[in-house]
Enzyme design. Structure first.
Site, PDB file in Angstrom:
ATOM      1  N   LYS A 172     -54.940   4.021  35.735  1.00 60.34           N
ATOM      2  CA  LYS A 172     -54.750   4.577  34.472  1.00 60.34           C
ATOM      3  C   LYS A 172     -53.640   4.005  33.733  1.00 60.34           C
ATOM      4  O   LYS A 172     -52.427   3.760  34.255  1.00 60.34           O
ATOM      5  CB  LYS A 172     -54.424   6.041  34.661  1.00 60.34           C
ATOM      6  N   GLY A 231     -42.041   2.693  44.395  1.00 59.72           N
ATOM      7  CA  GLY A 231     -41.480   3.477  43.226  1.00 59.72           C
ATOM      8  C   GLY A 231     -40.267   2.601  42.669  1.00 59.72           C
ATOM      9  O   GLY A 231     -40.309   2.377  41.444  1.00 59.72           O
ATOM     10  N   GLY A 250     -46.959   0.116  44.464  1.00 56.04           N
ATOM     11  CA  GLY A 250     -48.423   0.858  44.699  1.00 56.04           C
ATOM     12  C   GLY A 250     -49.243   0.193  45.473  1.00 56.04           C
ATOM     13  O   GLY A 250     -48.933  -0.273  46.544  1.00 56.04           O
ATOM     14  N   ARG A 261     -41.595  -3.349  56.536  1.00 57.50           N
ATOM     15  CA  ARG A 261     -40.334  -2.798  56.137  1.00 57.50           C
ATOM     16  C   ARG A 261     -39.386  -3.148  57.426  1.00 57.50           C
ATOM     17  O   ARG A 261     -38.066  -3.429  57.333  1.00 57.50           O
ATOM     18  CB  ARG A 261     -40.154  -1.380  55.695  1.00 57.50           C
TER      19      ARG A 261
HETATM   20  P1  AMP Z   1     -52.824   2.301  40.349  1.00 58.42           P
HETATM   21  O1  AMP Z   1     -52.278   3.029  41.527  1.00 58.42           O
HETATM   22  O2  AMP Z   1     -52.738   2.822  39.106  1.00 58.42           O
HETATM   23  O3  AMP Z   1     -52.244   0.790  40.852  1.00 58.42           O
HETATM   24  O4  AMP Z   1     -54.228   2.358  40.621  1.00 58.42           O
HETATM   25  C1  AMP Z   1     -54.917   1.609  41.935  1.00 58.42           C
HETATM   26  C2  AMP Z   1     -56.482   2.229  41.748  1.00 58.42           C
HETATM   27  O5  AMP Z   1     -57.141   1.649  40.592  1.00 58.42           O
HETATM   28  C3  AMP Z   1     -57.231   1.427  43.092  1.00 58.42           C
HETATM   29  O6  AMP Z   1     -57.613   2.202  43.693  1.00 58.42           O
HETATM   30  C4  AMP Z   1     -58.641   0.915  42.262  1.00 58.42           C
HETATM   31  O7  AMP Z   1     -59.602   1.233  42.983  1.00 58.42           O
HETATM   32  C5  AMP Z   1     -58.283   1.757  40.794  1.00 58.42           C
HETATM   33  N1  AMP Z   1     -59.174   0.842  39.839  1.00 58.42           N
HETATM   34  C6  AMP Z   1     -58.894  -0.432  39.435  1.00 58.42           C
HETATM   35  N2  AMP Z   1     -60.028  -0.686  38.547  1.00 58.42           N
HETATM   36  C7  AMP Z   1     -60.496   0.156  38.201  1.00 58.42           C
HETATM   37  C8  AMP Z   1     -61.626   0.609  37.410  1.00 58.42           C
HETATM   38  N3  AMP Z   1     -62.164  -0.652  36.655  1.00 58.42           N
HETATM   39  N4  AMP Z   1     -62.262   1.790  37.478  1.00 58.42           N
HETATM   40  C9  AMP Z   1     -61.759   2.778  38.192  1.00 58.42           C
HETATM   41  N5  AMP Z   1     -60.703   2.556  39.058  1.00 58.42           N
HETATM   42  C10 AMP Z   1     -60.087   1.272  39.113  1.00 58.42           C
END
Ligand code: AMP
Length: 400
Positions: free
Chosen positions: A196, A376, A353, A36
């Site tokens: 998720k 964000g 993220g 940054r």
């Molecule tokens: P996000 O912050 O929602 O972009 O999620 C990122 C996180 O998703 C990372 O820490 C990954 O380890 C996790 N992730 C990605 N694929 C999977 C999966 N198939 N099962 C569990 N966690 C996952």
């Protein structure tokens, strides 16, 4: 997006209040990633070369009032190293200390003011606080895209009290994001991964209305597969989100957006580094296994679809990329997008993220057209939400 650019702003001898985002990752007083800071250099170079007097405003962390551990002072050596200029410091962003720093400023000099969040009025976008900030400068330059989703005094309010312009980093972010989603060369593929769907429902809902293909990986692909009656075994899956997933699929269909789900998955029974794994086609997933990555056939399918695309927008890893070898799917997809970008075949924009660290881990971050340094703000932009900091800049331009 219509806004006044710093490039066309006469700043010579003027006091420029530069809103930067110096909310950098730091541990025990050491900055662990200077991206940054480094990305602000073109703006600092321009301001110093033009003989502006620059006062920098930024937040750092979430202090409750004046909290010494959230002082910006420790970053002066890193700023000076990255920007190649001497950077002064004032212990407050308003009042006598800030006024004294302002009075001492020479043309071409740069001074950093203490954390704006030491004043709770900053986050309240309090008008009398904003006026005190505005009284320090002649021009407001907002170069903090990554804080533009907040309507705070220094990110939004100031644009209503001073002539305002966008700094070069803000401009680069907006140009890249506009090229990827508002006005892209088609076909466009959005690649969305991560844990998720509950955290990205509005992102998905907006994307399927705008892109030609939505490729889903990561944990969230499991929820979509479950919603279609496909076995997900012990994989991360938000079963209570199945209706939401079906709604997004219906919106996609109506908007002519094709949703692409993994055709094969890397599965384990015990989660650890280098755990033994087996790859199963989507239809053959055994109930006792857990999917932690997309498989090689999925990457091939993505490659085939990408061959026909002109723009790619990426957020979120496709598997548990932090633990080897479950980074292979993310790495393979990142390599593919990077190679197509380098060959001049696609424009690729990524952010939000964990995406930046996943692409850095894959060694591909420098080969994308643009990797956003915003978290964000990038996600809120992907949701199609107006960003108050950006809106304030463009509404001022319209009023001018
Ligand atoms: P996000 O912050 O929602 O972009 O999620 C990122 C996180 O998703 C990372 O820490 C990954 O380890 C996790 N992730 C990605 N694929 C999977 C999966 N198939 N099962 C569990 N966690 C996952």
């Amino acid at each position: 997006m219509d806004f006044q650019s710093l490039k066309n702003t006469d700043v010579k001898g003027k006091i420029v209040l530069l809103r930067a985002d110096l909310n950098v990752p730091a541990s025990e007083g050491n900055i662990t990633d200077t991206t940054r800071i480094d990305r602000l250099k073109p703006t600092i170079d321009f301001l110093t070369a033009q003989g502006a007097k620059t006062l920098i405003l930024s937040h750092f962390g979430r202090p409750k009032g004046v909290t010494p551990e959230f002082s910006l002072k420790f970053m002066l050596p890193a700023l000076e190293k990255s920007w190649g200029v001497k950077v002064g410091f004032a212990d407050d962003c308003i009042g006598a200390l800030a006024e004294a720093a302002k009075a001492a400023l020479q043309n071409g000099a740069v001074t950093l003011l203490e954390n704006v969040r030491f004043h709770p009025e900053e986050e309240k976008n309090d008008a009398s606080f904003t006026k005190q900030l505005a009284a320090l400068g002649d021009i407001y330059c907002n170069d903090a895209f990554s804080a533009a989703h907040r309507a705070h005094a220094s990110t939004e309010g100031l644009a209503h009290f001073l002539p305002a312009c966008a700094g070069f980093l803000m401009e680069a972010e907006l140009n890249a994001l506009t090229a990827a989603l508002e006005n892209p060369s088609r076909p466009v593929m959005a690649i969305v991964g991560g844990a998720k769907i509950s955290t990205k429902l509005s992102v998905l809902d907006n994307l399927v209305r705008k892109v030609d293909y939505l490729f889903l990986g990561g944990g969230m692909a499991n929820t979509f597969m479950y919603a279609q009656g496909i076995e997900v075994g012990k994989s991360l899956c938000e079963k209570d989100m199945a209706d939401e997933a079906r709604k997004i699929m219906a919106t996609a269909k109506a908007a002519n957006c094709e949703i692409l789900l993994p055709t094969d998955r890397v599965t384990i029974t015990e989660f650890r580094e280098n755990a033994p794994f087996e790859i199963y086609a989507a239809a053959d997933m055994p109930a006792e296994r857990e999917a932690v990555d997309v498989g090689p056939a999925t990457i091939e399918m993505m490659k085939e679809k990408l061959a026909n695309c002109k723009t790619v927008l990426w957020n979120g890893p496709l598997g548990v990329f932090e633990v080897k070898p479950f980074d292979k799917g993310t790495n393979g997809a990142a390599d593919t997008v990077a190679a197509l970008t380098k060959a001049g075949k696609i424009v690729s924009v990524a952010g939000g993220g964990d995406t930046v660290s996943a692409l850095e881990h894959a060694g591909c971050a420098d080969d994308f057209t643009y990797v956003s340094s915003a978290g964000g703000a990038f996600l809120e932009w992907m949701e199609g939400k107006p960003l108050p900091g950006v809106e304030a800049l463009s509404s001022q331009k319209k009023a001018a």
